[in-house]
Scaffold this active site. Structure first.
Site, mmCIF file in Angstrom:
data_model
loop_
_atom_site.group_PDB
_atom_site.id
_atom_site.type_symbol
_atom_site.label_atom_id
_atom_site.label_comp_id
_atom_site.label_asym_id
_atom_site.label_seq_id
_atom_site.Cartn_x
_atom_site.Cartn_y
_atom_site.Cartn_z
ATOM 1 N N PRO A 27 4.343 2.744 14.220
ATOM 2 C CA PRO A 27 5.644 2.837 14.878
ATOM 3 C C PRO A 27 5.860 1.860 16.026
ATOM 4 O O PRO A 27 6.974 1.778 16.551
ATOM 5 C CB PRO A 27 5.695 4.288 15.373
ATOM 6 N N GLY A 28 4.858 1.094 16.384
ATOM 7 C CA GLY A 28 5.048 0.103 17.432
ATOM 8 C C GLY A 28 5.889 -1.081 16.998
ATOM 9 O O GLY A 28 6.490 -1.760 17.835
ATOM 10 N N PHE A 57 14.695 -12.448 9.032
ATOM 11 C CA PHE A 57 14.245 -12.667 7.664
ATOM 12 C C PHE A 57 14.628 -11.466 6.812
ATOM 13 O O PHE A 57 14.461 -10.325 7.233
ATOM 14 C CB PHE A 57 12.719 -12.858 7.639
ATOM 15 N N GLU A 69 4.721 6.227 -9.025
ATOM 16 C CA GLU A 69 3.536 5.462 -8.639
ATOM 17 C C GLU A 69 2.262 5.985 -9.311
ATOM 18 O O GLU A 69 1.405 5.198 -9.701
ATOM 19 C CB GLU A 69 3.378 5.442 -7.120
ATOM 20 N N GLU A 107 -0.076 -6.815 -8.545
ATOM 21 C CA GLU A 107 -1.048 -5.743 -8.389
ATOM 22 C C GLU A 107 -2.305 -6.023 -9.222
ATOM 23 O O GLU A 107 -2.214 -6.273 -10.422
ATOM 24 C CB GLU A 107 -0.457 -4.401 -8.837
#
Length: 158
Positions: free
Chosen positions: A111-112, A12, A89, A137
């Site tokens: 990080p997995g 995707f 931001e 938002e």
């Protein structure tokens, strides 16, 4: 390219993330398929006003099932340096220009299964300006005593 990668199959391609299934050779020699979320990275900023208050956002997060209290943060635009994203931001989400940006480091979020890195900053010398929230938002600006922000981190409200 990572030496462990044997093959990547794109599943995707999205606006925020890309999903792939990577066939990899682990350090122990085993070969396995890992689902990976590819993300361009983000910057998160703790704005601190002249009185020493933390300027936070209370934001509706569909994925989390409701409202979260957070520091202003956002995804890096293509090729955008993390410090520029951090300044952008703060202005977009809480309506302040940053005069002094201090880098605190960077973390891997999860990080997995993702390569997302968030660069962390502290912002000072804030000048009020206008917010520019994106269509997806829903944000309320919340200013709290710095000690209260620390307590909120410790008790899980942030």
């Amino acid at each position: 390219m990572n030496d462990a990668l044997l093959e990547r199959r794109s599943v995707f391609q999205g606006r925020v993330v890309n999903l792939s299934v990577d066939r990899v050779r682990l350090p122990n020699g085993r070969i396995c398929a890992l689902e990976m979320v590819r993300h361009p990275g983000a910057a998160a900023v703790l704005p601190v006003d002249d009185e020493g208050h933390a300027v936070l956002v209370r934001q509706y997060r569909y994925a989390a099932g409701g409202w979260l209290l957070e520091v202003p943060a956002g995804k890096l635009d293509h090729g955008e340096p993390p410090a520029e994203c951090a300044v952008r931001e703060v202005e977009e989400e809480v309506g302040h220009r940053v005069g002094d940006l201090r880098e605190l480091g960077a973390i891997f979020t999860t990080p997995g299964f993702t390569d997302e890195i968030i660069w962390l900053y502290e912002a000072h010398d804030l000048t009020p300006t206008e917010t520019a929230h994106e269509a997806d938002e829903v944000i309320e600006v919340v200013t709290v005593e710095f000690a209260e922000a620390v307590a909120a981190v410790r008790d899980g409200r942030i």
